[in-house]
Design a protein around this motif. Structure first.
Motif, PDB file in Angstrom:
ATOM      1  N   GLN A  62       3.417   8.715   1.777  1.00 26.43           N
ATOM      2  CA  GLN A  62       4.267   7.698   2.396  1.00 26.43           C
ATOM      3  C   GLN A  62       4.854   8.212   3.707  1.00 26.43           C
ATOM      4  OE1 GLN A  62       7.168   5.655  -0.077  1.00 26.43           O
ATOM      5  NE2 GLN A  62       5.941   6.050  -1.899  1.00 26.43           N
ATOM      6  N   LEU A  63       5.370   9.443   3.677  1.00 25.73           N
ATOM      7  CA  LEU A  63       5.950  10.028   4.888  1.00 25.73           C
ATOM      8  C   LEU A  63       4.905  10.138   6.000  1.00 25.73           C
ATOM      9  CD1 LEU A  63       8.126  12.937   3.421  1.00 25.73           C
ATOM     10  CD2 LEU A  63       8.941  10.795   4.402  1.00 25.73           C
ATOM     11  N   ARG A  64       3.712  10.608   5.648  1.00 25.39           N
ATOM     12  CA  ARG A  64       2.658  10.768   6.645  1.00 25.39           C
ATOM     13  C   ARG A  64       2.230   9.424   7.214  1.00 25.39           C
ATOM     14  NH1 ARG A  64       1.459  13.382   9.944  1.00 25.39           N
ATOM     15  NH2 ARG A  64      -0.793  13.170   9.858  1.00 25.39           N
ATOM     16  N   LEU A  65       2.027   8.431   6.343  1.00 25.59           N
ATOM     17  CA  LEU A  65       1.564   7.125   6.799  1.00 25.59           C
ATOM     18  C   LEU A  65       2.590   6.467   7.713  1.00 25.59           C
ATOM     19  CD1 LEU A  65      -0.635   4.994   6.704  1.00 25.59           C
ATOM     20  CD2 LEU A  65       0.432   4.048   4.649  1.00 25.59           C
ATOM     21  N   LYS A  66       3.868   6.544   7.333  1.00 25.12           N
ATOM     22  CA  LYS A  66       4.919   5.957   8.165  1.00 25.12           C
ATOM     23  C   LYS A  66       5.004   6.666   9.507  1.00 25.12           C
ATOM     24  CE  LYS A  66       7.820   4.384   4.306  1.00 25.12           C
ATOM     25  NZ  LYS A  66       9.092   4.600   3.563  1.00 25.12           N
ATOM     26  N   TYR A  67       4.842   7.997   9.498  1.00 33.77           N
ATOM     27  CA  TYR A  67       4.901   8.780  10.729  1.00 33.77           C
ATOM     28  C   TYR A  67       3.751   8.404  11.664  1.00 33.77           C
ATOM     29  CZ  TYR A  67       4.797  12.934  13.747  1.00 33.77           C
ATOM     30  OH  TYR A  67       4.779  13.791  14.825  1.00 33.77           O
ATOM     31  N   ILE A  68       2.529   8.318  11.110  1.00 36.53           N
ATOM     32  CA  ILE A  68       1.357   7.976  11.918  1.00 36.53           C
ATOM     33  C   ILE A  68       1.476   6.557  12.457  1.00 36.53           C
ATOM     34  CG2 ILE A  68      -1.135   7.553  11.810  1.00 36.53           C
ATOM     35  CD1 ILE A  68      -1.257   9.854   9.737  1.00 36.53           C
TER      36      ILE A  68
ATOM     37  N   ILE B 215       0.835  -1.205   0.000  1.00 35.09           N
ATOM     38  CA  ILE B 215       0.000   0.000   0.000  1.00 35.09           C
ATOM     39  C   ILE B 215       0.867   1.251   0.000  1.00 35.09           C
ATOM     40  CG2 ILE B 215      -1.653   1.344   1.363  1.00 35.09           C
ATOM     41  CD1 ILE B 215      -2.817  -1.303   2.338  1.00 35.09           C
ATOM     42  N   ILE B 216       1.899   1.271   0.846  1.00 37.81           N
ATOM     43  CA  ILE B 216       2.795   2.432   0.940  1.00 37.81           C
ATOM     44  C   ILE B 216       3.449   2.731  -0.399  1.00 37.81           C
ATOM     45  CG2 ILE B 216       4.978   3.243   1.927  1.00 37.81           C
ATOM     46  CD1 ILE B 216       4.159   1.957   4.549  1.00 37.81           C
ATOM     47  N   ASN B 217       3.845   1.685  -1.124  1.00 38.21           N
ATOM     48  CA  ASN B 217       4.529   1.881  -2.406  1.00 38.21           C
ATOM     49  C   ASN B 217       3.639   2.544  -3.447  1.00 38.21           C
ATOM     50  OD1 ASN B 217       6.910   0.769  -1.479  1.00 38.21           O
ATOM     51  ND2 ASN B 217       6.428  -1.285  -2.182  1.00 38.21           N
ATOM     52  N   LEU B 218       2.313   2.478  -3.273  1.00 41.21           N
ATOM     53  CA  LEU B 218       1.396   3.078  -4.228  1.00 41.21           C
ATOM     54  C   LEU B 218       1.103   4.548  -3.925  1.00 41.21           C
ATOM     55  CD1 LEU B 218      -1.227   0.183  -4.537  1.00 41.21           C
ATOM     56  CD2 LEU B 218       0.517   0.816  -6.214  1.00 41.21           C
ATOM     57  N   LEU B 219       1.536   5.018  -2.779  1.00 35.57           N
ATOM     58  CA  LEU B 219       1.233   6.375  -2.359  1.00 35.57           C
ATOM     59  C   LEU B 219       2.269   7.369  -2.869  1.00 35.57           C
ATOM     60  CD1 LEU B 219       0.294   5.623   1.362  1.00 35.57           C
ATOM     61  CD2 LEU B 219      -1.257   5.831  -0.597  1.00 35.57           C
ATOM     62  N   THR B 220       1.903   8.663  -2.836  1.00 38.08           N
ATOM     63  CA  THR B 220       2.857   9.712  -3.189  1.00 38.08           C
ATOM     64  C   THR B 220       3.935   9.789  -2.107  1.00 38.08           C
ATOM     65  OG1 THR B 220       1.677  11.444  -1.987  1.00 38.08           O
ATOM     66  CG2 THR B 220       0.999  11.027  -4.272  1.00 38.08           C
ATOM     67  N   ASP B 221       5.009  10.515  -2.414  1.00 37.91           N
ATOM     68  CA  ASP B 221       6.103  10.655  -1.447  1.00 37.91           C
ATOM     69  C   ASP B 221       5.584  11.225  -0.128  1.00 37.91           C
ATOM     70  OD1 ASP B 221       7.825   9.693  -3.309  1.00 37.91           O
ATOM     71  OD2 ASP B 221       8.696  11.622  -3.845  1.00 37.91           O
ATOM     72  N   TYR B 222       4.744  12.264  -0.212  1.00 37.61           N
ATOM     73  CA  TYR B 222       4.220  12.880   1.011  1.00 37.61           C
ATOM     74  C   TYR B 222       3.325  11.906   1.766  1.00 37.61           C
ATOM     75  CZ  TYR B 222       1.089  15.531   3.996  1.00 37.61           C
ATOM     76  OH  TYR B 222       0.349  15.967   5.063  1.00 37.61           O
TER      77      TYR B 222
END
Length: 263
Positions: free
Chosen positions: A13-19, A4-11
Motif C-alpha cells: 500500500q505504501l509503495r503503490l501510494k508513493y508511486i 485494490i489498495i485495500n487488498l494489498l499488504t501494508d508495505y
C-alpha cells in the motif's frame, strides 16, 4: 484503485501510494508535493544550524523518512530506527545503502515488547498508555490492531555499535521517556516530540532524564512543523519545566523539544 489498495499488504500500500503520487498525482497531490518540497527546504535550513557534513544522526521513529532526506542533504551519516516492517521496507527501497537501518524498537532495555499498529502508520506505538489517553480526544476514531511482539534494544547499544551521534531525533508516539531511559551518556543535541496538555508530566520526566546524563544543558522547542525555535533564548532545564506547565505553552498543542549541551 481504492479497492485494490485495500487488498494489498501494508508495505505494498505504501509503495503503490508513493508511486501513484509521484507519477500520476491528482491536483491535490501536486499541491501537496509542492508543500513537501517547501517543508523539506525549511528542514534543511533548520537542521543545517547544528548538523555538519559527516555528523552521525540517529532518526528514532524514522517512519517514511521525511527527516532522513534533509539529514542526507546535509551530508550526515544516518542510522534510521523503525520497528514497523512496512515502513522499514519502504525505507530500504527509498534510501538503499545511503543509511543504516535498524528494524527494532528502542526502550530502556533489550528484550521484546508489544507494538500496536495503527490505522495510519504515523500513530503506531509501543505505549498502550499513550493510546488510551490520545484516542479519547486527539485521535478519536482511530484504531490500533492486536499487538505484535517486536525486538527491543537501547540507544546505548546503538552508540556502542555506531558511535556517539551529534543529533538524536525521537518521534515514537508517547514512548519518548522509555527511549531516553536507554541512554546513559550526553549527546550534543536531542529532540523529542511532545503533545500537551496530555503528556505534560512525561515531558517534564524526559527533561529530567536528559539532565541526569549532563546537568549543563539548555532547552528550546519548535511548535508543530514550523522548523523554527520558538524561544529567542535557550532556557535552563528548570526554566523549561516551569514554562511547559503554563497555559501559554499548552496552547502550542504539539511539536518538538530540543535539548543541547550548553555552549
Amino acid at each position: 484503485m481504492k479497492k485494490i489498495i485495500n487488498l494489498l499488504t501494508d508495505y505494498q500500500q505504501l509503495r503503490l501510494k508513493y508511486i501513484q503520487k509521484k507519477l500520476f498525482p491528482t491536483a491535490n497531490q501536486r499541491l501537496e508535493l509542492v508543500r513537501e518540497k517547501i517543508q523539506r527546504e525549511k528542514m534543511i535550513k533548520f537542521y543545517g544550524n547544528f548538523i555538519k557534513a559527516g555528523d552521525l544522526c540517529f532518526d528514532v521513529g524514522a517512519n517514511l523518512g521525511n527527516r532522513i532526506e534533509p539529514f542526507l542533504s546535509l551530508s550526515a551519516n544516518v542510522v534510521a530506527v523503525e520497528p514497523q516492517e512496512a515502513c522499514a521496507r519502504f525505507l530500504r527501497h527509498k534510501f538503499n545503502d545511503q543509511i543504516e537501518l535498524e528494524v527494532v524498537g528502542l526502550g530502556e532495555s533489550e528484550g521484546t515488547k508489544d507494538f500496536y499498529i495503527a490505522d495510519t502508520h504515523t500513530l503506531s506505538t509501543f505505549s498502550s498508555e499513550w493510546i488510551n489517553t490520545m484516542k479519547q480526544h486527539r485521535f478519536e476514531g482511530y484504531n490500533w490492531r492486536k499487538p505484535v511482539k517486536l525486538t527491543m534494544t537501547t540507544l546505548d547499544k546503538l552508540i556502542a555499535r555506531y558511535g556517539v551521534p551529534a543529533f538524536i531525533k525521537i518521534d515514537v508516539e508517547g514512548y519518548e521517556l522509555n527511549v531516553l531511559n536507554g541512554l546513559s551518556e550526553p549527546v550534543q543535541m536531542i529532540s523529542f516530540e511532545y503533545a500537551v496538555p496530555e503528556q505534560t508530566e512525561k515531558l517534564i520526566a524526559c527533561i529530567d532524564r536528559v539532565s541526569a546524563n549532563k546537568s549543563t544543558i539548555e532547552c528550546n522547542f519548535c511548535v508543530s512543523e514550523t522548523m523554527e525555535f520558538a524561544l529567542p533564548e535557550w532556557l535552563t532545564p528548570n526554566q523549561m519545566k516551569t514554562y511547559i506547565q503554563t497555559s501559554e505553552f499548552s496552547q502550542t498543542d504539539f511539536g518538538d523539544i530540543y535539548i543541547r549541551l550548553k555552549l
